[in-house]
Scaffold this motif. Sequence first.
Motif, PDB file in Angstrom:
ATOM      1  N   VAL A 278       0.880  -1.170   0.000  1.00  0.00           N
ATOM      2  CA  VAL A 278       0.000   0.000   0.000  1.00  0.00           C
ATOM      3  C   VAL A 278       0.916   1.218   0.000  1.00  0.00           C
ATOM      4  N   THR A 279       0.848   2.017  -1.036  1.00  0.00           N
ATOM      5  CA  THR A 279       1.715   3.188  -1.150  1.00  0.00           C
ATOM      6  C   THR A 279       0.987   4.421  -0.631  1.00  0.00           C
ATOM      7  N   GLN A 280       1.614   5.092   0.328  1.00  0.00           N
ATOM      8  CA  GLN A 280       1.071   6.319   0.904  1.00  0.00           C
ATOM      9  C   GLN A 280       1.876   7.496   0.371  1.00  0.00           C
ATOM     10  N   VAL A 281       1.190   8.532  -0.067  1.00  0.00           N
ATOM     11  CA  VAL A 281       1.841   9.694  -0.665  1.00  0.00           C
ATOM     12  C   VAL A 281       1.361  10.956   0.048  1.00  0.00           C
ATOM     13  N   LEU A 282       2.321  11.753   0.527  1.00  0.00           N
ATOM     14  CA  LEU A 282       2.041  13.081   1.071  1.00  0.00           C
ATOM     15  C   LEU A 282       2.329  14.110  -0.010  1.00  0.00           C
ATOM     16  N   MET A 283       1.417  15.068  -0.169  1.00  0.00           N
ATOM     17  CA  MET A 283       1.588  16.122  -1.174  1.00  0.00           C
ATOM     18  C   MET A 283       0.970  17.407  -0.618  1.00  0.00           C
ATOM     19  N   ASP A 284       1.814  18.349  -0.235  1.00  0.00           N
ATOM     20  CA  ASP A 284       1.320  19.620   0.319  1.00  0.00           C
ATOM     21  C   ASP A 284       2.373  20.690   0.092  1.00  0.00           C
ATOM     22  N   TYR A 285       2.025  21.757  -0.625  1.00  0.00           N
ATOM     23  CA  TYR A 285       2.989  22.788  -0.996  1.00  0.00           C
ATOM     24  C   TYR A 285       2.619  24.160  -0.449  1.00  0.00           C
ATOM     25  N   GLN A 286       1.770  24.229   0.581  1.00  0.00           N
ATOM     26  CA  GLN A 286       1.249  25.510   1.040  1.00  0.00           C
ATOM     27  C   GLN A 286       2.310  26.456   1.568  1.00  0.00           C
ATOM     28  N   MET A 287       3.460  25.927   2.043  1.00  0.00           N
ATOM     29  CA  MET A 287       4.503  26.815   2.539  1.00  0.00           C
ATOM     30  C   MET A 287       5.509  27.189   1.462  1.00  0.00           C
ATOM     31  N   ALA A 288       5.266  26.750   0.236  1.00  0.00           N
ATOM     32  CA  ALA A 288       6.111  27.168  -0.877  1.00  0.00           C
ATOM     33  C   ALA A 288       5.729  28.584  -1.284  1.00  0.00           C
ATOM     34  N   TYR A 289       6.425  29.108  -2.247  1.00  0.00           N
ATOM     35  CA  TYR A 289       6.190  30.452  -2.763  1.00  0.00           C
ATOM     36  C   TYR A 289       4.712  30.638  -3.135  1.00  0.00           C
ATOM     37  N   GLU A 290       4.162  31.772  -2.789  1.00  0.00           N
ATOM     38  CA  GLU A 290       2.780  32.148  -3.080  1.00  0.00           C
ATOM     39  C   GLU A 290       1.775  31.097  -2.611  1.00  0.00           C
ATOM     40  N   GLY A 291       2.041  30.544  -1.428  1.00  0.00           N
ATOM     41  CA  GLY A 291       1.085  29.635  -0.813  1.00  0.00           C
ATOM     42  C   GLY A 291       0.953  28.296  -1.494  1.00  0.00           C
ATOM     43  N   GLY A 292       1.957  27.915  -2.281  1.00  0.00           N
ATOM     44  CA  GLY A 292       1.937  26.639  -2.990  1.00  0.00           C
ATOM     45  C   GLY A 292       2.213  26.764  -4.465  1.00  0.00           C
ATOM     46  N   ASN A 293       2.147  27.995  -4.974  1.00  0.00           N
ATOM     47  CA  ASN A 293       2.518  28.319  -6.358  1.00  0.00           C
ATOM     48  C   ASN A 293       1.771  27.480  -7.393  1.00  0.00           C
ATOM     49  N   GLY A 294       0.571  27.048  -7.035  1.00  0.00           N
ATOM     50  CA  GLY A 294      -0.275  26.369  -8.003  1.00  0.00           C
ATOM     51  C   GLY A 294       0.115  24.947  -8.324  1.00  0.00           C
ATOM     52  N   PHE A 295       0.974  24.303  -7.517  1.00  0.00           N
ATOM     53  CA  PHE A 295       1.405  22.945  -7.831  1.00  0.00           C
ATOM     54  C   PHE A 295       0.291  21.942  -7.541  1.00  0.00           C
ATOM     55  N   LEU A 296       0.124  21.015  -8.444  1.00  0.00           N
ATOM     56  CA  LEU A 296      -0.832  19.926  -8.295  1.00  0.00           C
ATOM     57  C   LEU A 296      -0.189  18.626  -8.752  1.00  0.00           C
ATOM     58  N   GLY A 297      -0.816  17.515  -8.409  1.00  0.00           N
ATOM     59  CA  GLY A 297      -0.281  16.209  -8.777  1.00  0.00           C
ATOM     60  C   GLY A 297      -0.972  15.643 -10.004  1.00  0.00           C
ATOM     61  N   LEU A 298      -0.180  15.089 -10.910  1.00  0.00           N
ATOM     62  CA  LEU A 298      -0.688  14.402 -12.087  1.00  0.00           C
ATOM     63  C   LEU A 298      -0.160  12.971 -12.069  1.00  0.00           C
ATOM     64  N   LEU A 299      -1.056  12.010 -11.969  1.00  0.00           N
ATOM     65  CA  LEU A 299      -0.673  10.605 -11.871  1.00  0.00           C
ATOM     66  C   LEU A 299      -1.085   9.887 -13.142  1.00  0.00           C
ATOM     67  N   GLU A 300      -0.111   9.447 -13.909  1.00  0.00           N
ATOM     68  CA  GLU A 300      -0.408   8.661 -15.098  1.00  0.00           C
ATOM     69  C   GLU A 300      -0.461   7.187 -14.716  1.00  0.00           C
ATOM     70  N   PHE A 301      -1.652   6.591 -14.824  1.00  0.00           N
ATOM     71  CA  PHE A 301      -1.816   5.147 -14.618  1.00  0.00           C
ATOM     72  C   PHE A 301      -1.543   4.468 -15.955  1.00  0.00           C
ATOM     73  N   ASP A 302      -0.473   3.704 -16.021  1.00  0.00           N
ATOM     74  CA  ASP A 302      -0.116   2.954 -17.227  1.00  0.00           C
ATOM     75  C   ASP A 302      -0.452   1.494 -16.956  1.00  0.00           C
ATOM     76  N   LEU A 303      -1.644   1.071 -17.356  1.00  0.00           N
ATOM     77  CA  LEU A 303      -2.118  -0.279 -17.047  1.00  0.00           C
ATOM     78  C   LEU A 303      -1.411  -1.338 -17.879  1.00  0.00           C
ATOM     79  N   THR A 304      -0.840  -0.937 -19.012  1.00  0.00           N
ATOM     80  CA  THR A 304      -0.127  -1.889 -19.868  1.00  0.00           C
ATOM     81  C   THR A 304       1.248  -2.205 -19.304  1.00  0.00           C
ATOM     82  N   ASN A 305       1.972  -1.179 -18.879  1.00  0.00           N
ATOM     83  CA  ASN A 305       3.341  -1.351 -18.398  1.00  0.00           C
ATOM     84  C   ASN A 305       3.444  -1.423 -16.882  1.00  0.00           C
ATOM     85  N   ASN A 306       2.290  -1.469 -16.200  1.00  0.00           N
ATOM     86  CA  ASN A 306       2.234  -1.715 -14.764  1.00  0.00           C
ATOM     87  C   ASN A 306       3.030  -0.685 -13.954  1.00  0.00           C
TER      88      ASN A 306
END
Length: 846
Positions: A278-306
């Motif tokens: 079970v993989t747990q991921v923390l993602m929080d950028y609020q203390m970065a420049y400009e309160g997070g600078n608009g960063f978001l997460g993009l996760l590509e699920f590649d079901l063919t290449n696992n």
Amino acid sequence: MTPDRPRSRRRRLLPAFAATAAVLAPLAAAPLPATAAEDLASRFTLAVLPDTQFYARYSADQFMPRYGNDPFAVQTQWLADHAEELKVPFVAHLGDVVDRVGTTREWEAADRAMQTLDDADVPYSILAGNHDVRNSADDWYDTDYDLANEPFVQWFGAERAAEQSTYGGSDPTGFNQYHVFEAEGQQFLVLALSWRASDATLAWAQEVLDANPTLPVILTTHSLLNIQPDGVSPKEDPYGQRLWEKLIRANDQIFLTFNGHFHGSTQLTKTNDFGHPVTQVLMDYQMAYEGGNGFLGLLEFDLTNNRISVQTASPWVVWKPRESLTSYDQAFLEEPNQQFTIDLDFEERFARFAPDFTAGTPDEPSLTQKARDILLDGFEGPEPIDLQQPGSRDDFVEVEGTLAHWRFGGTGEGVVAEGQTFEDIAGDADLHRVPITASGSDSAQVGDVTVDDDANPFSSDSAAVCFANSDKRTDRFSILATEDTAAVNNAQLENGYTIETFLKIDESWNSDANSWMKAIVRSGNRSQLPGMPWSQWDYTASPVALGLSNLKEFQWTEVPVTTTKGDRTAWSGEIILDRWVHVAMVNDPAKQTTTMYVDGAPVLRNATDTLGHSLNEDMPWVFGADWVDDHATNGWAGCIGETRVIDHPTTPEQWLTARPDLSGFSAELPTGTLPAGTVIDEITGEGTPGATVTLTGDLAGTAVVAEDGSWSIPVGEQVAAGGAAHAGMRSAAVLPRAALAPGEYAVEVRQGFGPRVSDPIGSTFAIAAAPTDPGTGTPGTGTPGSGTPGSGTPRPAGDGLASTGGTVSPIVPIGAGVLLLAGLAGVLIARRRRTGAAQAGTESAE
């Protein structure tokens, strides 16, 4: 009652685009896969929105006036615009939608941003963080709330969630929801749990899983995985462990979790009761420049290449006008914790509960690359700031104009005795521990102040001073102070300034005992300053102070040189307990502003119309407590690292988190074939002041670069008075240099601070064989220094230094060095005339 909001869900908004921090040290992780254009696979993209609280808070008074938009709105607009081409079936928000739960305009900004996804028919889940509820205490749970008084369920409760095409249901409180989305012919369940899910909510969650036994589950919540004080490594959180024990470990369907709350990014893979990851991921950028600078997460699920390829991107950065960009504005965060790959054999991992799970048609090129192409099209970003950890205690940038520089390393760990001093390495302002009887705290104990080797990893000092048991309810505190006569006490800093420090808040901090505590103050009473206007707050407090509010926000308060302007303040966002941060206050006389930087990123709320400091004369700087009503009070609960005061504004490359540049390094090394009998006297060059230069190979020695940038390594047998001979000893008496034996030699020289070193400069050279006696056909047998060839036995090549010398003849320049002729033998001295050699610590008595 649900607030009135527009409901034109079918209206597609037009694109709003014009035609990150601090870089964390990397955590070992697999790089993103290099996917060729023809490598087609079954793929889709899951989008993740980390804490948006500061975007909502500062939308109206900061972002909209500066840019005409805010990062939250730009994020959702970008996702709406590109959902189809990036194959985004779902967006997950991780909570802390707003910063101040009771402020309507923040909810309005959040509503406006999420409405964009509503209008574009892009399904999403959203959950409440600790800032989205009326009471975020650890012992309160979602079933304890007065639901009629909770803005989150009014703005983003079950009624609005039900409008999503993926919506499966909500718990009775309306704080928690689940969704089922379809991608590549398969279904996934997203279980969104808000702040402090109760046992009743976890029972509801179990019912959801039981009702959908064949679906892979992604659990999103606000608080689950924490991050270590190093800002890199994962740290288990008590509430996260509660979720693990009561829900995650026994449900094999849950294979991936996401959370925000803890500032930074990290990951941790655990094994559940079925032996599966079970993989747990923390993602929080609020203390970065400009309160997070608009960063978001993009996760590509590649079901063919696992595999799941994760990248952190900012639509906001590429949207902003080019002229507004700074070094903090990077379209992508490139470190392993922001870009990494999770290897996951989907069919095998899901086989126990979803035996029919299969990949879809392999017809999609890399979505990771497509997202990069979209964001980087026409974007030209500035160079990022790259921090390096120090290699030694001397590995910091010295700045001209430093008025005081306090350090705590080198004094030994343990209790700080009353009266014990800590050196100001830049001036006369040594700090001393004020005796308890003189501090004003009857309840303090000697053991309350200690020196600890725990220090910020980006501070070159090896320790910090820590204050324990501070409690304003019992008036328990301890202080360090400068002497009344220290020059820095009366520095008005009228040409601007930089004040920087390293701080850590004790994990035992609580608002009742420690709110509004201070770390560093310029003591005095601002009410006694001529022209100081009356203020409801802090009217009799110190003219200048750095502390922590009741909401765990850093506050910088100062009365500028023009006293009549009154108090000026700067504020950070919420600071995480038990984690080191670097804080810099920079006063710019040209802009009349004081900007607070936390871990390198400027905060959003800064002081304006301010310059320098008004002060009460001859009052000391105080570490460890506030100063109000002419006495110390309200002690700091935590640690203070090295601290520096500079009489002008500086930039990040001059701060204590920066490292001296090692690239400007040169050395004058022997090359080619040198005459028989050559003696290498010393090796010289130019380098970074304070760096250690090390010569290795067939010649050896060390030196410290002098303040003027020069260095010199005597090469030969050296001996200190009464000591044993060894190479490179400082202040050593030099034994006679000796000719090198015929043969080939190789040397390398580099400079550095501890393990942080420059690239080496290398050289190879040879010593010619001694000439034969034309009368006998044998090498000369003369005595060294007699004008005839020496008769000593040559040492083999690479064996270091010979043991004899010769007399000196006139100097003949060769290149950057000089050649001395000793009788019939040559003596090479690779040396340049220099000054200040004694400063380098390598000058030898000859």
